[in-house]
Design a protein around this motif. Structure first.
Motif, short mmCIF file in Angstrom:
data_model
loop_
_atom_site.label_atom_id
_atom_site.label_comp_id
_atom_site.label_asym_id
_atom_site.label_seq_id
_atom_site.Cartn_x
_atom_site.Cartn_y
_atom_site.Cartn_z
N LEU A 249 0.82 -1.21 0.00
CA LEU A 249 0.00 0.00 0.00
C LEU A 249 0.86 1.27 0.00
CD1 LEU A 249 -2.79 -1.18 2.43
CD2 LEU A 249 -2.99 -0.74 -0.02
N ALA A 250 2.06 1.17 0.56
CA ALA A 250 2.95 2.33 0.62
C ALA A 250 3.66 2.57 -0.72
CB ALA A 250 3.98 2.14 1.73
N SER A 251 3.55 1.58 -1.61
CA SER A 251 4.29 1.68 -2.87
C SER A 251 3.58 2.61 -3.86
CB SER A 251 4.43 0.28 -3.45
OG SER A 251 4.50 0.32 -4.83
N ASP A 252 4.37 3.25 -4.75
CA ASP A 252 3.78 4.13 -5.77
C ASP A 252 3.02 3.32 -6.82
OD1 ASP A 252 4.80 6.27 -4.52
OD2 ASP A 252 6.65 6.34 -5.73
N SER A 253 3.48 2.10 -7.06
CA SER A 253 2.77 1.25 -8.03
C SER A 253 2.43 -0.08 -7.35
CB SER A 253 3.63 1.03 -9.27
OG SER A 253 4.93 0.67 -8.87
N PRO A 254 1.34 -0.09 -6.57
CA PRO A 254 1.01 -1.30 -5.81
C PRO A 254 0.80 -2.51 -6.72
CG PRO A 254 -0.47 0.53 -5.26
CD PRO A 254 0.34 0.96 -6.43
N ARG A 255 1.30 -3.66 -6.30
CA ARG A 255 1.07 -4.89 -7.07
C ARG A 255 1.07 -6.07 -6.10
NH1 ARG A 255 6.68 -6.39 -10.19
NH2 ARG A 255 8.01 -6.30 -8.37
N MET A 256 0.59 -7.17 -6.58
CA MET A 256 0.50 -8.39 -5.77
C MET A 256 1.87 -8.72 -5.16
SD MET A 256 -1.71 -10.87 -5.22
CE MET A 256 -2.74 -11.44 -6.55
N PRO A 257 1.92 -9.02 -3.85
CA PRO A 257 3.21 -9.41 -3.27
C PRO A 257 3.67 -10.77 -3.78
CG PRO A 257 1.49 -9.45 -1.59
CD PRO A 257 0.83 -9.04 -2.87
N HIS A 258 4.61 -10.74 -4.70
CA HIS A 258 5.06 -11.98 -5.33
C HIS A 258 5.95 -12.80 -4.41
CE1 HIS A 258 4.29 -9.82 -9.34
NE2 HIS A 258 3.37 -10.73 -9.16
N LEU A 259 6.06 -14.08 -4.75
CA LEU A 259 6.94 -14.97 -3.99
C LEU A 259 8.39 -14.77 -4.45
CD1 LEU A 259 4.83 -18.24 -4.26
CD2 LEU A 259 5.08 -16.77 -2.25
N VAL A 260 9.31 -14.80 -3.50
CA VAL A 260 10.73 -14.80 -3.85
C VAL A 260 11.40 -15.98 -3.14
CG1 VAL A 260 11.05 -12.37 -4.43
CG2 VAL A 260 11.11 -13.06 -2.03
N MET A 261 12.43 -16.51 -3.78
CA MET A 261 13.06 -17.73 -3.22
C MET A 261 14.57 -17.69 -3.43
SD MET A 261 12.16 -21.68 -4.13
CE MET A 261 12.44 -21.62 -5.90
N GLN A 262 15.30 -18.02 -2.39
CA GLN A 262 16.76 -18.21 -2.55
C GLN A 262 16.95 -19.68 -2.91
OE1 GLN A 262 19.10 -16.43 0.68
NE2 GLN A 262 17.35 -15.11 1.13
N GLY A 263 16.78 -19.94 -4.21
CA GLY A 263 16.64 -21.31 -4.71
C GLY A 263 17.74 -22.26 -4.30
N SER A 264 19.01 -21.84 -4.47
CA SER A 264 20.07 -22.84 -4.23
C SER A 264 20.19 -23.18 -2.74
CB SER A 264 21.40 -22.43 -4.85
OG SER A 264 21.65 -21.09 -4.59
N ALA A 265 19.91 -22.21 -1.84
CA ALA A 265 19.96 -22.53 -0.40
C ALA A 265 18.83 -23.51 -0.04
CB ALA A 265 19.82 -21.25 0.42
N VAL A 266 17.65 -23.29 -0.61
CA VAL A 266 16.53 -24.21 -0.36
C VAL A 266 16.87 -25.58 -0.94
CG1 VAL A 266 14.08 -24.67 -0.73
CG2 VAL A 266 14.87 -22.32 -0.43
N PHE A 267 17.46 -25.57 -2.11
CA PHE A 267 17.84 -26.81 -2.79
C PHE A 267 18.76 -27.65 -1.90
CE2 PHE A 267 20.18 -29.53 -5.57
CZ PHE A 267 19.35 -29.80 -6.64
N ARG A 268 19.77 -27.01 -1.34
CA ARG A 268 20.74 -27.75 -0.50
C ARG A 268 20.06 -28.30 0.75
NH1 ARG A 268 24.03 -23.51 -2.03
NH2 ARG A 268 23.69 -22.41 -0.07
N TRP A 269 19.25 -27.45 1.39
CA TRP A 269 18.54 -27.87 2.61
C TRP A 269 17.64 -29.07 2.31
CZ3 TRP A 269 13.10 -27.47 3.32
CH2 TRP A 269 12.66 -27.79 4.61
N ALA A 270 16.86 -28.94 1.22
CA ALA A 270 15.89 -30.00 0.90
C ALA A 270 16.61 -31.30 0.56
CB ALA A 270 15.00 -29.55 -0.26
N SER A 271 17.66 -31.21 -0.27
CA SER A 271 18.33 -32.43 -0.73
C SER A 271 18.95 -33.21 0.41
CB SER A 271 19.42 -32.09 -1.74
OG SER A 271 18.86 -31.40 -2.81
N PHE A 272 19.53 -32.51 1.40
CA PHE A 272 20.23 -33.22 2.47
C PHE A 272 19.34 -33.49 3.68
CE2 PHE A 272 23.57 -31.10 -0.02
CZ PHE A 272 24.15 -32.25 -0.51
N THR A 273 18.67 -32.46 4.18
CA THR A 273 17.91 -32.63 5.43
C THR A 273 16.67 -33.50 5.23
OG1 THR A 273 18.58 -30.37 5.83
CG2 THR A 273 17.00 -31.29 7.37
#
Ligand code: UT7
Length: 337
Positions: free
Chosen positions: A213-237
């Motif tokens: 709401l504070a943004s000059d051009s409001p838009r849907m809050p998109h998903l962001v992902m630190q893919g390789s960190a998630v990848f490592r966590w998922a693959s091993f843990t």
């Protein structure tokens, strides 16, 4: 000191719980890699190699989360041979219901024709469906419900930035559902679940509604992902979590018929299977190839396909492992309905 008796009665449910039926809703729009590459300077080859995805399903404008959830839920009930009025509780796992309140589950329970079933949503991202199955099993065995409908539904296409290289090609839409009910023998093993909030930022909405709401051009809050960190966590843990779920169910890898992990990335699936040393006889869900990563919907969608194609047969044991934003995870062994 002994607690004085109050006359209060409590309640026990069924001896065991099991899956009675699975349902799926695959959205109408097939989106090949060629359609998503333009916005992210990528290629069909890169996406196939890095994720295993060849195409994904996106919802049409008519396919809202409610429409997809009801469609999958209705099919699961039909396959379980149950009328909606026999459902005592509806649990919907989702992160893409756009109203903060009320829960999507209440609308789904009403549209399906339950007789005012208890209904609530679970927010555990990609781990949501397995959280729902764990809750449903406990509700049935604890006596709070006889039949529980668990739905995983997502419409991530509208929460994904088409210009974000890390997510635009991965996320997709769909719904999957399962009916959980009483059984004479164990049909849902003990859940192994948990979270690691220290990694809260690895997959998240880019901003909250105040920032939007504070943004000059409001838009849907998109998903962001630190893919390789998630990848490592998922693959091993997650491989360790899978082995714990087997152990808690009293089984070894040699007793397993099917492996149905969250369809996050084909390379994660392969890394987990290798690290758990699954025998070649275990059939592995690979629904991601033409469905993409549908978060909470991915495990029931993948299981539905394995059943439809004869790779999962009634009575088979299947290890489910779900993991994602939070980071949150849950795993259990189930008997295929
Ligand atoms: O569902 C919830 C849980 N989610 C997951 O489990 C997802 C886990 N993560 C993944 O699946 C993977 O991390 C991705 C598929 C998202 C990315 O694959 P990656 O192998 O981890 O790629 P990366 O981010 O390490 O990037 C490798 C290279 C980089 O180039 P350089 O530095 O090696 O030259 C990136 O710039 O690939 C480049 N790159 C791309 N190239 C083409 C990153 N994204 C893209 C892209 N197209 N979309």
């Amino acid at each position: 000191m002994p607690v004085p008796a109050t006359g209060l009665r409590d309640h026990r449910g069924a001896a065991h719980a099991r899956l009675l039926g699975i349902g799926a809703h695959r959205p109408g729009r097939v989106v090949p890699n060629s359609e998503v590459v333009a916005g992210i300077d990528s290629s069909d080859e890169w996406i196939r190699q890095r994720s295993g995805i060849e195409s994904r399903r996106w919802a049409t404008p008519e396919e809202t989360v409610q429409v997809m959830a009801v469609s999958a839920g209705r099919q699961a009930l039909e396959r379980a041979g149950l009328d909606a009025r026999q459902v005592d509780c509806v649990i919907v796992a989702t992160v893409s219901h756009l109203l903060q309140t009320p829960a999507l589950a209440t609308a789904v329970a009403h549209e399906l024709g339950t007789d005012g079933a208890a209904a609530y949503d679970v927010s555990a991202a990609c781990a949501g469906f397995c959280h729902g199955i764990a809750l449903a099993s406990d509700l049935v065995r604890g006596g709070s419900a006889r039949h529980v409908l668990v739905v995983g539904v997502e419409r991530l296409s509208e929460m994904t930035d088409p210009t974000d290289r890390g997510t635009a090609f991965i996320f997709a839409d769909g719904a999957g559902a399962a009916v959980v009910g009483p059984a004479d023998t164990p049909g849902i093993g003990p859940v192994v679940w948990g979270s690691d909030g220290e990694q809260f930022d690895l997959i998240r909405s880019r901003e909250d509604w105040r920032d939007v709401l504070a943004s000059d051009s409001p838009r849907m809050p998109h998903l962001v992902m630190q893919g390789s960190a998630v990848f490592r966590w998922a693959s091993f843990t997650m491989a360790k979590v899978g082995l714990q779920a087997l152990d808690r169910a009293g089984l070894g890898v040699e007793d397993l018929d099917c492996f149905v992990p969250h369809q996050a990335n084909m390379r994660i699936t392969d890394a987990m299977a290798r690290s758990m040393r699954l025998p070649d006889t275990v059939r592995i869900a690979r629904d991601i190839v033409d469905q993409g990563n549908t978060s909470a919907a991915s495990i029931p969608l993948a299981l539905d396909r394995m059943i439809a194609e004869g790779d999962a047969r009634p009575g088979d044991t299947a290890l489910l492992i779900a993991f994602g934003a939070g980071l949150a995870y849950a795993a259990q062994v189930v008997v295929v309905p």
